[in-house]
Write an enzyme that holds these catalytic residues in place. Structure first.
Site, PDB file in Angstrom:
ATOM      1  N   ASN A   1     -35.903 -54.318 -26.119  1.00 30.68           N
ATOM      2  CA  ASN A   1     -37.278 -53.799 -26.048  1.00 30.68           C
ATOM      3  C   ASN A   1     -37.374 -52.576 -25.132  1.00 30.68           C
ATOM      4  O   ASN A   1     -37.975 -51.564 -25.498  1.00 30.68           O
ATOM      5  CB  ASN A   1     -38.236 -54.888 -25.559  1.00 30.68           C
ATOM      6  CG  ASN A   1     -38.355 -56.030 -26.540  1.00 30.68           C
ATOM      7  OD1 ASN A   1     -37.724 -56.027 -27.591  1.00 30.68           O
ATOM      8  ND2 ASN A   1     -39.169 -57.030 -26.204  1.00 30.68           N
TER       9      ASN A   1
ATOM     10  N   SER B   1     -37.781 -17.093 -60.734  1.00 29.39           N
ATOM     11  CA  SER B   1     -38.269 -18.026 -61.748  1.00 29.39           C
ATOM     12  C   SER B   1     -37.164 -18.283 -62.762  1.00 29.39           C
ATOM     13  O   SER B   1     -36.401 -17.384 -63.107  1.00 29.39           O
ATOM     14  CB  SER B   1     -39.484 -17.428 -62.454  1.00 29.39           C
ATOM     15  OG  SER B   1     -39.782 -18.130 -63.645  1.00 29.39           O
TER      16      SER B   1
ATOM     17  N   THR C   1     -63.584 -12.773 -42.785  1.00 31.54           N
ATOM     18  CA  THR C   1     -64.184 -14.094 -42.625  1.00 31.54           C
ATOM     19  C   THR C   1     -64.559 -14.559 -44.021  1.00 31.54           C
ATOM     20  O   THR C   1     -64.935 -13.742 -44.877  1.00 31.54           O
ATOM     21  CB  THR C   1     -65.441 -14.084 -41.727  1.00 31.54           C
ATOM     22  OG1 THR C   1     -66.471 -13.297 -42.366  1.00 31.54           O
ATOM     23  CG2 THR C   1     -65.152 -13.489 -40.358  1.00 31.54           C
ATOM     24  N   HIS C   2     -64.425 -15.833 -44.287  1.00 36.71           N
ATOM     25  CA  HIS C   2     -64.694 -16.391 -45.622  1.00 36.71           C
ATOM     26  C   HIS C   2     -63.842 -15.720 -46.697  1.00 36.71           C
ATOM     27  O   HIS C   2     -64.218 -15.682 -47.868  1.00 36.71           O
ATOM     28  CB  HIS C   2     -66.178 -16.272 -45.988  1.00 36.71           C
ATOM     29  CG  HIS C   2     -67.104 -16.812 -44.952  1.00 36.71           C
ATOM     30  ND1 HIS C   2     -67.368 -18.148 -44.818  1.00 36.71           N
ATOM     31  CD2 HIS C   2     -67.811 -16.178 -43.970  1.00 36.71           C
ATOM     32  CE1 HIS C   2     -68.217 -18.337 -43.812  1.00 36.71           C
ATOM     33  NE2 HIS C   2     -68.487 -17.155 -43.277  1.00 36.71           N
TER      34      HIS C   2
ATOM     35  N   GLN D   1     -40.772 -51.164 -34.994  1.00 36.25           N
ATOM     36  CA  GLN D   1     -39.608 -50.577 -35.649  1.00 36.25           C
ATOM     37  C   GLN D   1     -40.029 -49.426 -36.560  1.00 36.25           C
ATOM     38  O   GLN D   1     -39.224 -48.540 -36.858  1.00 36.25           O
ATOM     39  CB  GLN D   1     -38.878 -51.640 -36.462  1.00 36.25           C
ATOM     40  CG  GLN D   1     -37.614 -51.146 -37.140  1.00 36.25           C
ATOM     41  CD  GLN D   1     -36.829 -52.287 -37.750  1.00 36.25           C
ATOM     42  OE1 GLN D   1     -36.360 -53.176 -37.036  1.00 36.25           O
ATOM     43  NE2 GLN D   1     -36.688 -52.273 -39.063  1.00 36.25           N
TER      44      GLN D   1
ATOM     45  N   GLU E   1     -44.709 -21.249 -49.170  1.00 37.30           N
ATOM     46  CA  GLU E   1     -45.313 -22.376 -49.870  1.00 37.30           C
ATOM     47  C   GLU E   1     -44.785 -23.708 -49.354  1.00 37.30           C
ATOM     48  O   GLU E   1     -45.538 -24.676 -49.205  1.00 37.30           O
ATOM     49  CB  GLU E   1     -45.055 -22.242 -51.373  1.00 37.30           C
ATOM     50  CG  GLU E   1     -45.799 -21.073 -52.000  1.00 37.30           C
ATOM     51  CD  GLU E   1     -45.404 -20.824 -53.439  1.00 37.30           C
ATOM     52  OE1 GLU E   1     -46.028 -19.966 -54.070  1.00 37.30           O
ATOM     53  OE2 GLU E   1     -44.458 -21.499 -53.934  1.00 37.30           O
TER      54      GLU E   1
ATOM     55  N   SER F   1     -32.126 -51.692 -39.261  1.00 39.80           N
ATOM     56  CA  SER F   1     -32.676 -50.374 -38.922  1.00 39.80           C
ATOM     57  C   SER F   1     -31.578 -49.379 -38.589  1.00 39.80           C
ATOM     58  O   SER F   1     -31.846 -48.211 -38.322  1.00 39.80           O
ATOM     59  CB  SER F   1     -33.636 -50.486 -37.728  1.00 39.80           C
ATOM     60  OG  SER F   1     -32.953 -50.937 -36.571  1.00 39.80           O
TER      61      SER F   1
ATOM     62  N   LYS G   1     -40.141 -12.399 -61.570  1.00 37.89           N
ATOM     63  CA  LYS G   1     -40.829 -13.088 -60.463  1.00 37.89           C
ATOM     64  C   LYS G   1     -40.043 -13.035 -59.147  1.00 37.89           C
ATOM     65  O   LYS G   1     -38.820 -13.101 -59.126  1.00 37.89           O
ATOM     66  CB  LYS G   1     -41.075 -14.560 -60.820  1.00 37.89           C
ATOM     67  CG  LYS G   1     -42.062 -14.789 -61.937  1.00 37.89           C
ATOM     68  CD  LYS G   1     -43.469 -14.389 -61.567  1.00 37.89           C
ATOM     69  CE  LYS G   1     -44.055 -15.243 -60.473  1.00 37.89           C
ATOM     70  NZ  LYS G   1     -44.172 -16.664 -60.857  1.00 37.89           N
TER      71      LYS G   1
ATOM     72  N   LYS H   1     -39.822 -45.051 -35.777  1.00 35.82           N
ATOM     73  CA  LYS H   1     -38.734 -44.070 -35.786  1.00 35.82           C
ATOM     74  C   LYS H   1     -38.720 -43.181 -37.014  1.00 35.82           C
ATOM     75  O   LYS H   1     -38.579 -41.957 -36.904  1.00 35.82           O
ATOM     76  CB  LYS H   1     -37.390 -44.795 -35.633  1.00 35.82           C
ATOM     77  CG  LYS H   1     -37.253 -45.486 -34.283  1.00 35.82           C
ATOM     78  CD  LYS H   1     -36.068 -46.407 -34.229  1.00 35.82           C
ATOM     79  CE  LYS H   1     -36.231 -47.403 -33.109  1.00 35.82           C
ATOM     80  NZ  LYS H   1     -37.362 -48.338 -33.336  1.00 35.82           N
TER      81      LYS H   1
ATOM     82  N   TYR I   1     -44.170 -56.356 -27.115  1.00 34.66           N
ATOM     83  CA  TYR I   1     -43.395 -55.832 -28.227  1.00 34.66           C
ATOM     84  C   TYR I   1     -43.655 -56.645 -29.491  1.00 34.66           C
ATOM     85  O   TYR I   1     -43.756 -57.878 -29.458  1.00 34.66           O
ATOM     86  CB  TYR I   1     -41.890 -55.849 -27.917  1.00 34.66           C
ATOM     87  CG  TYR I   1     -41.074 -55.225 -29.023  1.00 34.66           C
ATOM     88  CD1 TYR I   1     -40.908 -53.845 -29.091  1.00 34.66           C
ATOM     89  CD2 TYR I   1     -40.511 -56.012 -30.029  1.00 34.66           C
ATOM     90  CE1 TYR I   1     -40.197 -53.254 -30.130  1.00 34.66           C
ATOM     91  CE2 TYR I   1     -39.795 -55.434 -31.068  1.00 34.66           C
ATOM     92  CZ  TYR I   1     -39.648 -54.060 -31.118  1.00 34.66           C
ATOM     93  OH  TYR I   1     -38.958 -53.484 -32.151  1.00 34.66           O
TER      94      TYR I   1
ATOM     95  N   ASN J   1     -40.867 -15.167 -55.811  1.00 38.68           N
ATOM     96  CA  ASN J   1     -41.824 -16.168 -55.326  1.00 38.68           C
ATOM     97  C   ASN J   1     -41.707 -16.402 -53.818  1.00 38.68           C
ATOM     98  O   ASN J   1     -40.591 -16.473 -53.287  1.00 38.68           O
ATOM     99  CB  ASN J   1     -41.603 -17.493 -56.063  1.00 38.68           C
ATOM    100  CG  ASN J   1     -41.848 -17.380 -57.547  1.00 38.68           C
ATOM    101  OD1 ASN J   1     -42.712 -16.620 -57.979  1.00 38.68           O
ATOM    102  ND2 ASN J   1     -41.090 -18.122 -58.335  1.00 38.68           N
TER     103      ASN J   1
END
Length: 480
Positions: free
Chosen positions: A121, A288, A166-167, A333, A301, A34, A294, A336, A328, A296
């Site tokens: 531990n 682009s 709204t909507h 492990q 995004e 690890s 373009k 993380k 434990y 963007n």
């Protein structure tokens, strides 16, 4: 001074090999490693080791000279880790193995005394809490910077009216500042959740040992205080097996991600030709490879896309935890990588979104022109009828008929003649024209939290105070 080594470290420097005649199979070694992701815990492991050395000294398990040599060696190792002069090697299973090897190389047999009274531990649970508590403060600082950028834009557009939706349909006019401050409210709740998380995460597991505590006279309470924890864990079994603080932080991070995603989605819409509300700065846009015209909104995004990544970590880690018996288990492990990635992702996205908001140019004239579009003053007409004594049910129906009439005749509410108003409904008298003003409609919403200018001014004042408080809490990481 560190003193000369008095012995040689075992090779390889495993922390658990005493009862084994041979080493693990290569496949097991590869599965167990690890250190490639937990090495970032090294400064926190060394910090806890220094506190643990002092506890051993107070318990009479290190004499004064040994403590001095131990702390000096740990300080040197800390500096070498920071500079990159000391790194894990291929035989180091995890961060703890690597750092013990480093200590043994510098102190010989004396370095082996540090392991008394603790286990990997409780060690890793402590390290992870220290790391996350530090980095949560950095996240809060970045959130405060984003809040500040939104407040600055809101201040610049405190009098700019805009359509409220709204909507995704035109609903009622609002001040654009009011709209921006809704996101400040979201991010403020995120900060509140993270600060609340810190109260539960600020409990030290060090001293719990493998699971049952230690028979040595170590003092977890003093260690907890030295490391900046609020308290020591009250149950040693829970201390080493608890990963609620990881799951909870993943949820908090996911909700920050969701809020960033919602803001990103709106900026994507606002920057389209169809909306035309804002123009993004070149520094926070991309082009682009095929279409030269373009521009963007990639920052927005990507903020939207990264939210899904963090949400996935929440679901995945809860699935890891759900079947674990006490205490434990090696499954832990898996705590993380998701939480490190969530932290890294937020610290990557937040500055970019902040820069995008700081530098975007708002087309106030377009917002003002769009504010009354879509019969957005219809509710104001209905409420004017209510003030004249008409039941809201009847007022709602009368104004609905008015909207249908206007749609059929391709005109706006204020264009209907007095005679036509009377034909549509006897409740629609000429005095309703008094409310057919965007600024009048906005100014009328003076209730607490409303969009009237005086209420928005109050929200701005409150937001500035909150942002200052968030910065103050982040405090010690302010210069990172």
């Amino acid at each position: 001074m560190t003193g000369a080594p008095t012995g040689r470290p075992p090779s390889p420097a495993r922390l658990w090999g005493g009862r084994f005649e041979g080493g693990p199979a290569q496949a097991v070694r590869q599965l167990s490693y690890s250190v490639q992701f937990d090495w970032r815990l090294a400064p926190y492991d060394l910090l806890a080791s220094k506190a643990h050395a002092r506890v051993l000294h107070r318990a009479g398990l290190l004499d004064d000279t040994e403590l001095e040599r131990m702390v000096d060696a740990l300080e040197i190792l800390d500096a070498q880790v920071a500079s990159g002069a000391f790194r894990p090697d291929l035989d180091d299973e995890d961060v703890h193995t690597a750092l013990e090897r480093g200590l043994l190389e510098r102190l010989g047999a004396l370095g082996g005394k540090l392991r008394a009274g603790r286990s990997r531990n409780d060690q890793v649970a402590t390290d992870l809490r220290l790391y996350l508590r530090d980095h949560v403060r950095l996240i809060v600082l970045r959130l405060a910077e984003l809040e500040e950028a939104l407040v600055t834009q809101a201040t610049a557009h405190e009098a700019t009216t805009a359509p409220g939706f709204t909507h995704l349909q035109h609903a009622q006019p609002v001040l654009f500042a009011h709209h921006l401050l809704a996101y400040v409210a979201m991010f403020s709740r995120d900060v509140s959740r993270l600060r609340d998380w810190d109260l539960r995460a600020g409990v030290s597991p060090l001293g719990a040992g493998a699971l049952a505590g230690s028979s040595l006279p170590v003092d977890p309470i003093s260690t907890a205080a030295e490391l900046g924890f609020y308290a020591a864990a009250s149950n040693s079994m829970d201390a080493v097996s608890d990963r609620d603080f990881v799951a909870e932080l993943l949820f908090c991070a996911a909700l920050v991600g969701v809020h960033l995603s919602r803001l990103g989605e709106e900026v994507v819409l606002w920057s389209t030709r169809e909306f035309g509300w804002v123009e993004l700065d070149d520094a926070f846009s991309t082009g682009s490879s095929i279409m030269p015209q373009k521009k963007n909104p990639d920052v927005a995004e990507l903020a939207r896309g990264k939210a899904g990544r963090i949400i996935g970590h929440v679901a995945g880690f809860l699935a890891t935890l759900k079947g674990l018996p006490l205490t434990y288990n090696r499954d832990l492990q898996e705590d993380k990588e998701p939480v490190f990635d969530a932290v890294d992702t937020l610290l990557l996205v937040l500055p970019a979104v902040t820069g995008m908001i700081e530098t975007m140019r708002v087309h106030a004239e377009r917002l003002e022109a769009e504010a009354p579009v879509g019969f957005s003053l219809a509710t104001d007409v209905a409420e004017a009828l209510v003030r004249n004594g008409v039941p809201f049910r009847d007022a709602h129906e009368a104004v609905g008929h008015l909207v249908v009439w206007c749609g059929a005749n391709d005109c706006d509410l204020g264009d209907v003649s007095d005679a036509d108003l009377a034909r549509i409904s006897p409740h629609l008298t000429p005095d309703i024209r008094a409310v057919l003003s965007v600024h009048g409609a906005v100014g009328a919403r003076r209730g607490h939290g409303g969009t009237a200018p005086e209420r928005v001014a109050e929200q701005l004042d409150a937001a500035r105070i909150e942002v200052a408080a968030h910065r103050a809490w982040a405090g010690e990481v302010g210069d990172e």
